[in-house]
Design a protein around this motif. Structure first.
Motif, PDB file in Angstrom:
ATOM      1  N   GLY A   1      56.256   1.179  49.645  1.00  8.39           N
ATOM      2  CA  GLY A   1      55.627   1.655  48.414  1.00  8.39           C
ATOM      3  C   GLY A   1      54.572   0.722  47.867  1.00  8.39           C
ATOM      4  O   GLY A   1      53.651   1.149  47.157  1.00  8.39           O
TER       5      GLY A   1
ATOM      6  N   ILE B   1      52.933  -5.574  51.232  1.00 10.63           N
ATOM      7  CA  ILE B   1      52.789  -5.694  52.691  1.00 10.63           C
ATOM      8  C   ILE B   1      53.239  -4.414  53.393  1.00 10.63           C
ATOM      9  O   ILE B   1      52.570  -3.931  54.320  1.00 10.63           O
ATOM     10  CB  ILE B   1      53.614  -6.907  53.193  1.00 10.63           C
ATOM     11  CG1 ILE B   1      53.028  -8.217  52.637  1.00 10.63           C
ATOM     12  CG2 ILE B   1      53.656  -6.946  54.719  1.00 10.63           C
ATOM     13  CD1 ILE B   1      53.937  -9.433  52.792  1.00 10.63           C
TER      14      ILE B   1
ATOM     15  N   ASP C   1      55.118   5.704  44.070  1.00 10.67           N
ATOM     16  CA  ASP C   1      54.391   4.855  45.034  1.00 10.67           C
ATOM     17  C   ASP C   1      54.143   5.624  46.334  1.00 10.67           C
ATOM     18  O   ASP C   1      53.066   5.560  46.934  1.00 10.67           O
ATOM     19  CB  ASP C   1      55.198   3.599  45.359  1.00 10.67           C
ATOM     20  CG  ASP C   1      55.220   2.600  44.212  1.00 10.67           C
ATOM     21  OD1 ASP C   1      54.347   2.695  43.327  1.00 10.67           O
ATOM     22  OD2 ASP C   1      56.111   1.730  44.207  1.00 10.67           O
TER      23      ASP C   1
ATOM     24  N   ASP D   1      67.097   4.292  47.978  1.00  7.43           N
ATOM     25  CA  ASP D   1      67.378   2.885  47.699  1.00  7.43           C
ATOM     26  C   ASP D   1      68.217   2.349  48.864  1.00  7.43           C
ATOM     27  O   ASP D   1      69.309   2.862  49.129  1.00  7.43           O
ATOM     28  CB  ASP D   1      68.142   2.777  46.371  1.00  7.43           C
ATOM     29  CG  ASP D   1      68.346   1.328  45.950  1.00  7.43           C
ATOM     30  OD1 ASP D   1      68.331   0.426  46.816  1.00  7.43           O
ATOM     31  OD2 ASP D   1      68.537   1.104  44.741  1.00  7.43           O
ATOM     32  N   LEU D   2      67.722   1.326  49.536  1.00  4.12           N
ATOM     33  CA  LEU D   2      68.425   0.808  50.721  1.00  4.12           C
ATOM     34  C   LEU D   2      69.790   0.215  50.377  1.00  4.12           C
ATOM     35  O   LEU D   2      70.612  -0.008  51.270  1.00  4.12           O
ATOM     36  CB  LEU D   2      67.568  -0.257  51.417  1.00  4.12           C
ATOM     37  CG  LEU D   2      66.305   0.274  52.092  1.00  4.12           C
ATOM     38  CD1 LEU D   2      65.399  -0.882  52.513  1.00  4.12           C
ATOM     39  CD2 LEU D   2      66.656   1.124  53.307  1.00  4.12           C
TER      40      LEU D   2
ATOM     41  N   ASN E   1      60.776  -4.506  56.141  1.00  4.91           N
ATOM     42  CA  ASN E   1      59.912  -5.238  55.222  1.00  4.91           C
ATOM     43  C   ASN E   1      60.463  -5.332  53.801  1.00  4.91           C
ATOM     44  O   ASN E   1      60.194  -6.302  53.094  1.00  4.91           O
ATOM     45  CB  ASN E   1      58.532  -4.545  55.213  1.00  4.91           C
ATOM     46  CG  ASN E   1      57.710  -4.937  54.014  1.00  4.91           C
ATOM     47  OD1 ASN E   1      57.064  -5.983  54.007  1.00  4.91           O
ATOM     48  ND2 ASN E   1      57.734  -4.121  52.971  1.00  4.91           N
TER      49      ASN E   1
ATOM     50  N   SER F   1      60.044 -15.185  55.955  1.00  2.75           N
ATOM     51  CA  SER F   1      59.178 -15.959  55.047  1.00  2.75           C
ATOM     52  C   SER F   1      59.213 -17.422  55.481  1.00  2.75           C
ATOM     53  O   SER F   1      60.173 -17.849  56.143  1.00  2.75           O
ATOM     54  CB  SER F   1      59.723 -15.830  53.620  1.00  2.75           C
ATOM     55  OG  SER F   1      59.135 -16.782  52.764  1.00  2.75           O
TER      56      SER F   1
ATOM     57  N   LYS G   1      66.677 -15.416  53.439  1.00  3.92           N
ATOM     58  CA  LYS G   1      65.727 -15.378  54.562  1.00  3.92           C
ATOM     59  C   LYS G   1      66.232 -16.237  55.726  1.00  3.92           C
ATOM     60  O   LYS G   1      65.988 -15.932  56.896  1.00  3.92           O
ATOM     61  CB  LYS G   1      64.334 -15.821  54.106  1.00  3.92           C
ATOM     62  CG  LYS G   1      63.665 -14.852  53.117  1.00  3.92           C
ATOM     63  CD  LYS G   1      63.408 -13.462  53.704  1.00  3.92           C
ATOM     64  CE  LYS G   1      62.571 -12.590  52.780  1.00  3.92           C
ATOM     65  NZ  LYS G   1      62.316 -11.246  53.310  1.00  3.92           N
TER      66      LYS G   1
ATOM     67  N   PRO H   1      55.372 -15.243  56.523  1.00  3.73           N
ATOM     68  CA  PRO H   1      54.179 -15.589  55.742  1.00  3.73           C
ATOM     69  C   PRO H   1      54.504 -16.610  54.649  1.00  3.73           C
ATOM     70  O   PRO H   1      55.642 -16.711  54.190  1.00  3.73           O
ATOM     71  CB  PRO H   1      53.788 -14.257  55.080  1.00  3.73           C
ATOM     72  CG  PRO H   1      54.716 -13.215  55.606  1.00  3.73           C
ATOM     73  CD  PRO H   1      55.904 -13.916  56.187  1.00  3.73           C
TER      74      PRO H   1
ATOM     75  N   VAL I   1      52.696 -17.467  50.722  1.00  2.13           N
ATOM     76  CA  VAL I   1      52.428 -16.536  49.616  1.00  2.13           C
ATOM     77  C   VAL I   1      51.327 -15.522  49.953  1.00  2.13           C
ATOM     78  O   VAL I   1      50.269 -15.887  50.493  1.00  2.13           O
ATOM     79  CB  VAL I   1      52.015 -17.327  48.357  1.00  2.13           C
ATOM     80  CG1 VAL I   1      51.619 -16.381  47.230  1.00  2.13           C
ATOM     81  CG2 VAL I   1      53.152 -18.241  47.919  1.00  2.13           C
TER      82      VAL I   1
ATOM     83  N   PRO J   1      52.454  -7.436  44.597  1.00  2.00           N
ATOM     84  CA  PRO J   1      53.190  -7.479  43.331  1.00  2.00           C
ATOM     85  C   PRO J   1      54.252  -8.588  43.306  1.00  2.00           C
ATOM     86  O   PRO J   1      54.376  -9.310  42.318  1.00  2.00           O
ATOM     87  CB  PRO J   1      53.806  -6.079  43.243  1.00  2.00           C
ATOM     88  CG  PRO J   1      52.809  -5.206  43.952  1.00  2.00           C
ATOM     89  CD  PRO J   1      52.289  -6.047  45.093  1.00  2.00           C
TER      90      PRO J   1
HETATM   91  P1  NDP Z   1      56.633  -6.178  46.890  1.00  2.00           P
HETATM   92  O1  NDP Z   1      57.651  -6.492  45.843  1.00  2.00           O
HETATM   93  O2  NDP Z   1      55.213  -6.250  46.526  1.00  2.00           O
HETATM   94  O3  NDP Z   1      56.970  -4.769  47.576  1.00  2.00           O
HETATM   95  C1  NDP Z   1      58.281  -4.574  48.077  1.00  2.00           C
HETATM   96  C2  NDP Z   1      58.514  -3.124  48.381  1.00  2.00           C
HETATM   97  O4  NDP Z   1      59.873  -2.996  48.843  1.00  2.00           O
HETATM   98  C3  NDP Z   1      58.386  -2.235  47.148  1.00  2.00           C
HETATM   99  O5  NDP Z   1      57.793  -1.019  47.500  1.00  2.00           O
HETATM  100  C4  NDP Z   1      59.842  -2.050  46.730  1.00  2.00           C
HETATM  101  O6  NDP Z   1      60.080  -0.875  45.988  1.00  2.00           O
HETATM  102  C5  NDP Z   1      60.523  -1.982  48.090  1.00  2.00           C
HETATM  103  N1  NDP Z   1      61.953  -2.229  47.976  1.00  2.00           N
HETATM  104  C6  NDP Z   1      62.567  -3.311  47.448  1.00  2.00           C
HETATM  105  N2  NDP Z   1      63.878  -3.129  47.433  1.00  2.00           N
HETATM  106  C7  NDP Z   1      64.127  -1.908  47.958  1.00  2.00           C
HETATM  107  C8  NDP Z   1      65.292  -1.153  48.189  1.00  2.00           C
HETATM  108  N3  NDP Z   1      66.503  -1.587  47.839  1.00  2.00           N
HETATM  109  N4  NDP Z   1      65.173   0.061  48.752  1.00  2.00           N
HETATM  110  C9  NDP Z   1      63.959   0.555  49.085  1.00  2.00           C
HETATM  111  N5  NDP Z   1      62.812  -0.102  48.878  1.00  2.00           N
HETATM  112  C10 NDP Z   1      62.890  -1.328  48.315  1.00  2.00           C
HETATM  113  O7  NDP Z   1      56.932  -7.229  48.069  1.00  2.00           O
HETATM  114  P2  NDP Z   1      55.929  -7.838  49.182  1.00  2.00           P
HETATM  115  O8  NDP Z   1      55.088  -6.796  49.764  1.00  2.00           O
HETATM  116  O9  NDP Z   1      55.336  -9.065  48.647  1.00  2.00           O
HETATM  117  O10 NDP Z   1      57.037  -8.336  50.232  1.00  2.00           O
HETATM  118  C11 NDP Z   1      57.367  -7.612  51.397  1.00  2.00           C
HETATM  119  C12 NDP Z   1      58.221  -8.508  52.276  1.00  2.00           C
HETATM  120  O11 NDP Z   1      57.488  -9.703  52.556  1.00  2.00           O
HETATM  121  C13 NDP Z   1      59.522  -8.963  51.607  1.00  2.00           C
HETATM  122  O12 NDP Z   1      60.555  -8.979  52.550  1.00  2.00           O
HETATM  123  C14 NDP Z   1      59.209 -10.377  51.143  1.00  2.00           C
HETATM  124  O13 NDP Z   1      60.348 -11.163  51.028  1.00  2.00           O
HETATM  125  C15 NDP Z   1      58.280 -10.836  52.254  1.00  2.00           C
HETATM  126  N6  NDP Z   1      57.407 -11.931  51.904  1.00  2.00           N
HETATM  127  C16 NDP Z   1      56.545 -11.818  50.819  1.00  2.00           C
HETATM  128  C17 NDP Z   1      55.728 -12.877  50.487  1.00  2.00           C
HETATM  129  C18 NDP Z   1      54.799 -12.817  49.314  1.00  2.00           C
HETATM  130  O14 NDP Z   1      54.307 -13.893  48.893  1.00  2.00           O
HETATM  131  N7  NDP Z   1      54.479 -11.666  48.764  1.00  2.00           N
HETATM  132  C19 NDP Z   1      55.732 -14.136  51.282  1.00  2.00           C
HETATM  133  C20 NDP Z   1      56.659 -14.121  52.378  1.00  2.00           C
HETATM  134  C21 NDP Z   1      57.453 -13.066  52.679  1.00  2.00           C
HETATM  135  P3  NDP Z   1      60.110  -0.909  44.360  1.00  2.00           P
HETATM  136  O15 NDP Z   1      58.807  -1.517  43.926  1.00  2.00           O
HETATM  137  O16 NDP Z   1      60.257   0.495  44.008  1.00  2.00           O
HETATM  138  O17 NDP Z   1      61.270  -1.785  44.004  1.00  2.00           O
END
Ligand code: NDP
Length: 244
Positions: free
Chosen positions: A16, A19, A43, A60-61, A83, A136, A153, A179, A181, A185
């Motif tokens: 949504g 990444i 989203d 919701d996972l 992801n 991460s 992680k 990755p 940062v 969001p």
């Molecule tokens: P965001 O928070 O920007 O996006 C995460 C997405 O995952 C959202 O769409 C969110 O939905 C969804 N999500 C979270 N929990 C659930 C759930 N229980 N069921 C279904 N969907 C879910 O995260 P990023 O894109 O930044 O991160 C993606 C991955 O990359 C993560 O695993 C993170 O740990 C990893 N990562 C990120 C870094 C960063 O700096 N951004 C650095 C290193 C790793 P909703 O918004 O509706 O909750």
């Protein structure tokens, strides 16, 4: 090198935002039949407007029964990107049970659950597959106020290794990306303060954070046949942070 995924069905969790969304769009452009899973319907509606061929799944996972029903309806998957993740950052002495559980439920247990469901389908289909877990640098480097996140992680990395070991006989490759940062969001919530960001950036030899597209490119490589003998690898995308 152009990477194409024509004829492949790809499931991306957490598609949504951030990444996951960028990976879903890139896979769609690369010809895959994409299933984008997340928990906020708006989203995914926005994603569908941009890429009309994508199939969306709102679940919701943390709801295992709901996830099983949802995934039973999407058909066999060839490519999986685990992801979805959360970061509830608190000082070690203040970490709550709720934050600890939510972090492990999302970052570790849901990855196990989705991977098991998908890998069973890959095994039954008999044509192999590729799985990428989004870890991460935090799995390998302690970060202030990241107790639950770093720990989850780290656990995910061992899950990746065991999956690589046990799924290889079925020609299912399993790798992870790490990755530093990325200003999604999640990244913006923690790192928007320039003075705080600068402290971490000075420790990155390349001197900057990572762009979404740079993570996407690494994930596409690991999903593709271009990485056919890459298995159980931990690909850091950190501008050299971990060599420091
Ligand atoms: P965001 O928070 O920007 O996006 C995460 C997405 O995952 C959202 O769409 C969110 O939905 C969804 N999500 C979270 N929990 C659930 C759930 N229980 N069921 C279904 N969907 C879910 O995260 P990023 O894109 O930044 O991160 C993606 C991955 O990359 C993560 O695993 C993170 O740990 C990893 N990562 C990120 C870094 C960063 O700096 N951004 C650095 C290193 C790793 P909703 O918004 O509706 O909750």
């Amino acid at each position: 090198m152009e990477i194409r995924f024509d004829g492949k069905r790809a499931l991306v969790t957490g598609a949504g935002k951030g990444i996951g969304r960028a990976v879903a769009v890139a896979l769609d452009k690369g010809g895959a039949q994409v299933v984008a899973l997340s928990r906020t319907g708006e989203d995914l509606e926005a994603l569908k407007k941009e890429c009309s061929d994508i199939t969306t799944v709102v679940v919701d996972l943390l709801d295992w029964d709901g996830t099983e029903v949802a995934l039973a309806g999407v058909g066999p998957v060839d490519l999986l990107v685990n992801n979805a993740g959360v970061a509830d950052n608190q000082p070690f002495l203040e970490v709550t049970r709720t934050a600890w559980d939510r972090t492990f439920d999302t970052n570790v247990k849901a990855v196990f659950h989705v991977s098991q469901l998908v890998a069973r389908g890959m095994r039954d289909k008999g044509s192999g597959g590729a799985i990428v877990n989004v870890s991460s640098v935090a799995s390998q480097r302690a970060l202030q106020n990241h107790t639950a996140y770093c720990s989850s992680k780290g656990a995910l990395d061992m899950l990746t290794k065991v999956m690589a070991l046990e799924l290889a006989p079925y020609k299912i490759r399993v790798n992870s990306v790490h990755p530093t940062v990325v200003m999604t969001p999640m990244g913006r919530k923690e790192w928007s303060d320039p003075s705080r960001a600068a402290v971490l950036q000075t420790r990155i030899p390349m001197g900057r954070f990572v762009e979404e597209e740079e993570v996407v490119n690494c994930i596409l490589f690991l999903l593709s046949n271009a990485s056919e003998m890459v298995h159980g690898a931990q690909l850091t995308i950190d501008g050299g942070l971990l060599v420091n």
